[in-house]
Design an enzyme around this catalytic site. Structure first.
Site, short mmCIF file in Angstrom:
data_model
loop_
_atom_site.label_atom_id
_atom_site.label_comp_id
_atom_site.label_asym_id
_atom_site.label_seq_id
_atom_site.Cartn_x
_atom_site.Cartn_y
_atom_site.Cartn_z
N ARG A 1 -0.27 6.47 -9.46
CA ARG A 1 -1.30 5.95 -8.26
C ARG A 1 -2.38 6.80 -8.23
NH1 ARG A 1 0.09 4.00 -2.28
NH2 ARG A 1 0.88 2.18 -3.84
N HIS B 1 -3.59 -3.58 -8.24
CA HIS B 1 -2.39 -3.22 -7.91
C HIS B 1 -1.16 -4.22 -8.45
CE1 HIS B 1 0.90 -1.36 -5.40
NE2 HIS B 1 0.56 -1.70 -4.36
N GLN C 1 2.37 -4.49 -6.99
CA GLN C 1 2.58 -5.31 -5.72
C GLN C 1 2.56 -6.76 -5.85
OE1 GLN C 1 2.86 -4.12 -2.26
NE2 GLN C 1 3.35 -6.23 -2.18
N ASP D 1 -5.27 -8.15 3.44
CA ASP D 1 -5.11 -6.89 3.04
C ASP D 1 -6.08 -5.81 3.92
OD1 ASP D 1 -4.40 -4.15 1.87
OD2 ASP D 1 -5.66 -4.51 0.40
N CYS E 1 0.68 -6.88 1.66
CA CYS E 1 1.27 -5.92 1.07
C CYS E 1 1.71 -4.70 1.84
CB CYS E 1 0.18 -5.20 -0.08
SG CYS E 1 -1.20 -4.47 0.59
N ARG F 1 9.42 -5.35 -3.86
CA ARG F 1 8.83 -4.29 -4.64
C ARG F 1 10.06 -3.74 -5.59
NH1 ARG F 1 4.16 -1.93 -3.27
NH2 ARG F 1 4.43 -0.71 -5.36
N1 NVA Z 1 -5.94 -2.08 -0.75
C1 NVA Z 1 -5.12 -1.20 -0.14
C2 NVA Z 1 -3.77 -1.51 -0.56
C3 NVA Z 1 -2.60 -0.46 -0.07
C4 NVA Z 1 -1.41 -0.92 -0.66
C5 NVA Z 1 -5.49 0.30 -0.71
O1 NVA Z 1 -5.82 0.53 -1.77
O2 NVA Z 1 -5.50 1.09 0.27
N1 CP Z 2 2.12 -2.00 -0.49
C1 CP Z 2 2.13 -0.50 -0.86
O1 CP Z 2 1.68 -0.28 -2.07
O2 CP Z 2 2.43 0.27 -0.08
P1 CP Z 2 2.41 1.88 -0.13
O3 CP Z 2 1.03 2.28 -0.11
O4 CP Z 2 3.18 2.27 0.98
O5 CP Z 2 3.14 2.14 -1.40
#
Ligand code: NVA
Ligand code: CP
Length: 300
Positions: free
Chosen positions: A102, A129, A132, A219, A259, A287
């Site tokens: 990540r 993502h 997800q 989101d 998500c 997930r």
């Molecule tokens: N768009 C959000 C998704 C989190 C799972 C982010 O990147 O923070």
């Molecule tokens: N939706 C998601 O990826 O959650 P986290 O940021 O908690 O991993």
């Protein structure tokens, strides 16, 4: 399939194959049927951003598959002190059987795959993502019985979630409509793919996008790494909210997914969130199952 870097790399059939295996693994888990497909294997999990769901579902998933997962915070790795990703990839490839990462830049994930010799899984970048959205598609199919021919709608930022939903939805036969402010559209690469399908529409008016939707997703307005833009974004996204008014123009029985984490009162109201909690938390659970399917397919 050698890696999961982005859904653009997968065919619709490959996505469905992952979902089918995910359903099977979910069934087996619920019925106490052991599935130690990854016995003796190790997954490294590199995190340059926070996580609740991704970390816990990958770690637990790996355990359920008979393997182990290592949490590697970038603060503790030499990568956080400037060791190049090319070298990190080649070193970790000699210890591990797969890496979940990540991070910010999609190019970093692609570089890991290029220089490493083990499967790489994208656990979120600024661009996409995929894990997800596999869980999202699994959840939609679980509740609706199909994906093909349904209308998916995404309200909000042209971010990692919107990008992956557009690609995942279109590749599995859904039609996709999105609503976002003019300055927050998805990147060109995604829009080109989307318009080519003939099943994509983009609006600035969220109510237009939501018309006749079978599933509405949203989101946060400010993603991880955009904390400083919070105030500007709150202005830009005012009105881009999934609320009871919006649900009236959607199809009857329209699902709502998020998500998570969610900001109640911003991109979604408390009322809609709670009314659709069964769907949203099944999505979070999925997930686990979807990622286990990905790991089995890549690492077995
Ligand atoms: N768009 C959000 C998704 C989190 C799972 C982010 O990147 O923070
Ligand atoms: N939706 C998601 O990826 O959650 P986290 O940021 O908690 O991993």
């Amino acid at each position: 399939m050698k890696h999961l870097l982005k859904l653009l790399d997968l065919t619709g059939d490959e996505i469905i194959e992952i979902l089918n295996l995910a359903d099977q693994l979910k069934y087996e888990l619920k019925h106490g049927i052991k599935h130690h497909h990854l016995e003796g294997k190790s997954l490294g999990m590199i995190f340059q951003k926070s996580s609740t769901r991704t970390r816990v579902s990958f770690e637990t998933g790996m355990y359920q598959l008979g393997g182990q997962a290592l949490f590697l915070s970038s603060n503790d790795l030499q990568i956080g002190r400037g060791e190049p990703v090319q070298d990190t990839a080649r070193v970790l490839s000699r210890y591990l059987d797969g890496i979940m990462i990540r991070t910010f830049e999609q190019s970093e994930v692609e570089a890991l795959a290029k220089y490493g010799s083990i499967p790489i899984i994208n656990g979120l970048t600024d661009f996409c993502h995929p894990c997800q959205v596999l869980a999202d598609l699994m959840t939609i199919r679980e509740f609706k019985g199909r994906l093909d021919g349904l209308k998916m709608c995404f309200i909000g930022d042209g971010n990692n979630m919107m990008n992956s939903l557009i690609v995942g939805g279109l590749k599995t036969g859904m039609s996709v409509s999105v609503a976002c402010p003019k300055d927050y559209q998805p990147p060109k690469e995604i829009l080109e793919f989307a318009y080519e399908s003939g099943r994509f529409e983009m609006f600035t008016d969220p109510m237009k996008a939501a018309e006749n939707a079978d599933v509405i997703l949203t989101d946060v307005w400010a993603s991880m790494g955009q904390e400083e833009e919070k105030a500007i974004r709150e202005k830009a996204f005012a009105g881009y909210q999934v609320n009871a008014e919006m649900m009236k123009v959607a199809n009857e029985g329209c699902m709502v997914l998020h998500c998570l984490p969610a900001h109640r009162g911003e991109e979604i109201t408390e009322e809609v969130m709670e009314a659709h909690a069964d769907e949203i938390f099944e999505e979070a659970e999925n997930r686990l199952h979807a990622q286990k399917a990905v790991m089995v397919m890549l690492m077995k």
